[in-house]
Design an enzyme around this catalytic site. Sequence first.
Site, PDB file in Angstrom:
ATOM      1  N   ARG A 294       0.840  -1.198   0.000  1.00  0.00           N
ATOM      2  CA  ARG A 294       0.000   0.000   0.000  1.00  0.00           C
ATOM      3  C   ARG A 294       0.874   1.246   0.000  1.00  0.00           C
ATOM      4  O   ARG A 294       2.026   1.223   0.402  1.00  0.00           O
ATOM      5  CB  ARG A 294      -0.942   0.036   1.198  1.00  0.00           C
ATOM      6  CG  ARG A 294      -0.251   0.156   2.556  1.00  0.00           C
ATOM      7  CD  ARG A 294      -0.273   1.555   3.133  1.00  0.00           C
ATOM      8  NE  ARG A 294       0.445   1.663   4.382  1.00  0.00           N
ATOM      9  CZ  ARG A 294       1.693   2.080   4.491  1.00  0.00           C
ATOM     10  NH1 ARG A 294       2.386   2.393   3.424  1.00  0.00           N
ATOM     11  NH2 ARG A 294       2.279   2.180   5.665  1.00  0.00           N
TER      12      ARG A 294
ATOM     13  N   HIS B 287       1.507   9.135  10.423  1.00  0.00           N
ATOM     14  CA  HIS B 287       1.763   9.061  11.874  1.00  0.00           C
ATOM     15  C   HIS B 287       0.569   9.568  12.673  1.00  0.00           C
ATOM     16  O   HIS B 287       0.750  10.221  13.705  1.00  0.00           O
ATOM     17  CB  HIS B 287       3.030   9.850  12.253  1.00  0.00           C
ATOM     18  CG  HIS B 287       4.286   9.138  11.867  1.00  0.00           C
ATOM     19  ND1 HIS B 287       4.792   8.099  12.584  1.00  0.00           N
ATOM     20  CD2 HIS B 287       5.113   9.303  10.802  1.00  0.00           C
ATOM     21  CE1 HIS B 287       5.907   7.658  12.000  1.00  0.00           C
ATOM     22  NE2 HIS B 287       6.106   8.367  10.906  1.00  0.00           N
TER      23      HIS B 287
ATOM     24  N   ASP C 206      -2.363   7.325  12.664  1.00  0.00           N
ATOM     25  CA  ASP C 206      -3.231   6.158  12.920  1.00  0.00           C
ATOM     26  C   ASP C 206      -3.150   5.728  14.382  1.00  0.00           C
ATOM     27  O   ASP C 206      -4.156   5.383  14.991  1.00  0.00           O
ATOM     28  CB  ASP C 206      -2.965   4.990  11.953  1.00  0.00           C
ATOM     29  CG  ASP C 206      -1.532   4.467  11.938  1.00  0.00           C
ATOM     30  OD1 ASP C 206      -0.634   5.134  12.493  1.00  0.00           O
ATOM     31  OD2 ASP C 206      -1.313   3.381  11.359  1.00  0.00           O
TER      32      ASP C 206
ATOM     33  N   GLY D  96      11.341  -2.421   3.622  1.00  0.00           N
ATOM     34  CA  GLY D  96      11.815  -1.192   4.277  1.00  0.00           C
ATOM     35  C   GLY D  96      11.579   0.050   3.440  1.00  0.00           C
ATOM     36  O   GLY D  96      12.257   1.056   3.594  1.00  0.00           O
TER      37      GLY D  96
ATOM     38  N   GLY E  42       8.483   1.542   3.042  1.00  0.00           N
ATOM     39  CA  GLY E  42       7.267   2.269   3.408  1.00  0.00           C
ATOM     40  C   GLY E  42       6.066   1.823   2.602  1.00  0.00           C
ATOM     41  O   GLY E  42       5.040   2.499   2.577  1.00  0.00           O
TER      42      GLY E  42
ATOM     43  N   SER F 165       5.534  -4.123   2.894  1.00  0.00           N
ATOM     44  CA  SER F 165       5.793  -5.468   2.383  1.00  0.00           C
ATOM     45  C   SER F 165       5.480  -6.519   3.448  1.00  0.00           C
ATOM     46  O   SER F 165       4.950  -7.585   3.139  1.00  0.00           O
ATOM     47  CB  SER F 165       7.241  -5.594   1.938  1.00  0.00           C
ATOM     48  OG  SER F 165       8.092  -5.289   3.009  1.00  0.00           O
TER      49      SER F 165
ATOM     50  N   ASP G 191      -2.216  -0.709   7.332  1.00  0.00           N
ATOM     51  CA  ASP G 191      -1.550  -1.428   6.249  1.00  0.00           C
ATOM     52  C   ASP G 191      -2.345  -2.657   5.824  1.00  0.00           C
ATOM     53  O   ASP G 191      -2.550  -2.918   4.634  1.00  0.00           O
ATOM     54  CB  ASP G 191      -0.137  -1.843   6.686  1.00  0.00           C
ATOM     55  CG  ASP G 191       0.670  -0.641   7.155  1.00  0.00           C
ATOM     56  OD1 ASP G 191       0.240   0.488   6.875  1.00  0.00           O
ATOM     57  OD2 ASP G 191       1.712  -0.833   7.795  1.00  0.00           O
TER      58      ASP G 191
ATOM     59  N   LYS H 232      12.333  -0.105  11.202  1.00  0.00           N
ATOM     60  CA  LYS H 232      11.692   0.263  12.474  1.00  0.00           C
ATOM     61  C   LYS H 232      12.233  -0.536  13.656  1.00  0.00           C
ATOM     62  O   LYS H 232      12.282  -0.053  14.772  1.00  0.00           O
ATOM     63  CB  LYS H 232      10.190   0.022  12.384  1.00  0.00           C
ATOM     64  CG  LYS H 232       9.435   1.190  11.807  1.00  0.00           C
ATOM     65  CD  LYS H 232       7.988   1.197  12.253  1.00  0.00           C
ATOM     66  CE  LYS H 232       7.163   0.098  11.635  1.00  0.00           C
ATOM     67  NZ  LYS H 232       7.029   0.100  10.211  1.00  0.00           N
TER      68      LYS H 232
ATOM     69  N   TYR I  35      10.354   5.726  15.404  1.00  0.00           N
ATOM     70  CA  TYR I  35       8.933   5.372  15.428  1.00  0.00           C
ATOM     71  C   TYR I  35       8.373   5.249  16.852  1.00  0.00           C
ATOM     72  O   TYR I  35       7.394   5.916  17.209  1.00  0.00           O
ATOM     73  CB  TYR I  35       8.699   4.058  14.660  1.00  0.00           C
ATOM     74  CG  TYR I  35       7.243   3.807  14.362  1.00  0.00           C
ATOM     75  CD1 TYR I  35       6.639   4.344  13.235  1.00  0.00           C
ATOM     76  CD2 TYR I  35       6.458   3.052  15.229  1.00  0.00           C
ATOM     77  CE1 TYR I  35       5.290   4.131  12.961  1.00  0.00           C
ATOM     78  CE2 TYR I  35       5.119   2.838  14.968  1.00  0.00           C
ATOM     79  CZ  TYR I  35       4.539   3.374  13.832  1.00  0.00           C
ATOM     80  OH  TYR I  35       3.208   3.166  13.579  1.00  0.00           O
TER      81      TYR I  35
HETATM   82  P1  NG1 Z   1       5.266   1.664   7.460  1.00  0.00           P
HETATM   83  O1  NG1 Z   1       6.493   1.599   8.289  1.00  0.00           O
HETATM   84  O2  NG1 Z   1       5.379   2.545   6.302  1.00  0.00           O
HETATM   85  O3  NG1 Z   1       4.726   0.309   7.105  1.00  0.00           O
HETATM   86  C1  NG1 Z   1       4.217   2.663   9.712  1.00  0.00           C
HETATM   87  C2  NG1 Z   1       3.109   1.981  10.493  1.00  0.00           C
HETATM   88  C3  NG1 Z   1       1.745   2.583  10.137  1.00  0.00           C
HETATM   89  C4  NG1 Z   1       1.785   4.109  10.292  1.00  0.00           C
HETATM   90  C5  NG1 Z   1       2.957   4.664   9.459  1.00  0.00           C
HETATM   91  C6  NG1 Z   1       3.104   6.155   9.590  1.00  0.00           C
HETATM   92  C7  NG1 Z   1       3.480  -0.409  10.993  1.00  0.00           C
HETATM   93  C8  NG1 Z   1       3.331  -1.809  10.505  1.00  0.00           C
HETATM   94  N1  NG1 Z   1       3.053   0.558  10.162  1.00  0.00           N
HETATM   95  O4  NG1 Z   1       4.096   2.332   8.359  1.00  0.00           O
HETATM   96  O5  NG1 Z   1       0.757   2.000  10.974  1.00  0.00           O
HETATM   97  O6  NG1 Z   1       1.900   4.486  11.636  1.00  0.00           O
HETATM   98  O7  NG1 Z   1       4.201   4.071   9.859  1.00  0.00           O
HETATM   99  O8  NG1 Z   1       1.971   6.803   9.137  1.00  0.00           O
HETATM  100  O9  NG1 Z   1       3.958  -0.152  12.087  1.00  0.00           O
END
Ligand code: NG1
Length: 535
Positions: free
Chosen positions: A79, A86, A88, A181, A183, A186, A240, A286, A294
């Site tokens: 997605r 940041h 949710d 990694g 964003g 995956s 996600d 992360k 994060y």
């Molecule tokens: P990424 O790291 O892009 O999958 C993470 C969080 C989301 C949201 C975004 C920031 C996970 C699995 N995903 O996304 O829920 O907080 O950062 O908007 O932690």
Amino acid sequence: MPRSFDFSTPTSTGSSPPSEFFEGGVGASSFVPVISTLSAVYSKSALPAQEQRWGSLVASFKRLYPNEELTFIARSPGRVNLIGEHIDYSLFDVLPMAITQDVLIAVHVGGSEGKIVLNNADPRFPTRTFNIADLKDTEIDATVHEWSNYFLAGVKGALSLNPLAEIPSMHCLIDGRIPTGSGLSSSSAFVCASLLAIVTAVKAAAPGSESFANAVTKPDLVQSAVVSERHVGVNSGGMDQSASVFGVPGHALRVQFYPELKATPIAFQADEFAFVIANTLVVADKHVTGPIHYNLRVVETTLAAEILAKQCGLGPLPIRDGFGGTLRGVVEAFKVRGVDIAGVMDKVKQVFSKQEGYTLAETVQLLGQSEIEITQKYMTRFPVRFERFQFRARALHVLEEAERVKKYCEMLNHAPAEHGDIDGEEKYLRALASIMTASHTSCRDLFDCSCAQLDEIVSLALANGAYGSRLSGAGWGGATVSLVPKDKAVEFVQCLKKEYYLKHFPGISEEKINDAICITEPALGSAVVVGNYSV
Ligand code: NG1
């Protein structure tokens, strides 16, 4: 006030979540579709490349298992988040969409050896074999980076949906095309596809079962995938997995977390645009940087909410996921007291007047809790490292970003009807995209989750014809998403190839560049494709 959603107790009997869990036609209680043609999965423009890719996957499967029939292929896409970064985990709405890039799991169901054999089309990931009898008790070690953990998380999810499921022998070949990694989620796509593969295999092997259709509803798949992804150490929020499972071609998904998780597709009513995803190739992990990035942001926004509640006399806030109050809780508490969002922003500025941020000792004063209490409650489950908490900047980003999501959705809902001509559409798209650029600026300046490479791509994008551009996902690396005029998209991609990839990564292969930058469109979510599919 209703309690925020909590996935810690998954539905265990396969019963559907309450009907209000998802709304919007395609959502409510619908099963993950079973599809027999690739044209029902991919758009016209994506189809030729996908046809080839699927052809090689099937050929590789046949080479591995010449005497076995391919029963089905489970698919879940990645997605891109269009707006709402940041927020949710503060329980504000976000607006992602599913993309073409996906994870495929080709499966043969059968055999009597009581094992699941897991092959990966990418030779970096060695074959793994699991005894089915051991699966129920298998613990996933989240501290070890092992590719098959995501599959095992899917197994856990399937067993949480139906603890009595008889998992059959399976031979699987996985082909994931979402860069890790980056964003683009995956890992969530991998967990969703794995879970879907298991429940579909269970259905296919069930005595008397004539088909593997209707193996799982979309809400069940999302809910169990969110919980099971926590087994791999990610405190994921739900955005996600919702996007991966519920994706609808031509639509963004408004994912709401308050008062309950809900996904509503919103159609794009303009035509003359494309989204281009460009990965910085800076890998943001992360698991490694959580304590300073994060997880620290989760702590900062949670503490900001708790302090506002304390200082403004709002009483105890509803707790999210056993962790702490949320800024959404603060906004709702102010709303019942007649204070609107502008008023809440004023309170943030009053309570957090120190622009330079707050030490732990100052936080103790503001919150009226001891240092030990604060550390235990907010910084033990997910440890963090910091000098000063930036409550003011983080809270303002969250509140302003939530407003941007509302504005973006309003614009999508009231498409350019009043400007019927192309000029009107261009004006409309520019206005829409400027909200995305404003989001990037806020991520960079207030939330501090950008990086030099993300800023560089965004600037290059804006200088080369994008209507708007922003980082997408957690940030600190990973991908950008740009809204560009449809007829300029190919040229735009060429520009970025030259000005970013070839400049910073001389000698980079064409294949790597093509993985890093692509034109994408809102795509279909999870699906099961029959083994003898046609194009
Ligand atoms: P990424 O790291 O892009 O999958 C993470 C969080 C989301 C949201 C975004 C920031 C996970 C699995 N995903 O996304 O829920 O907080 O950062 O908007 O932690």
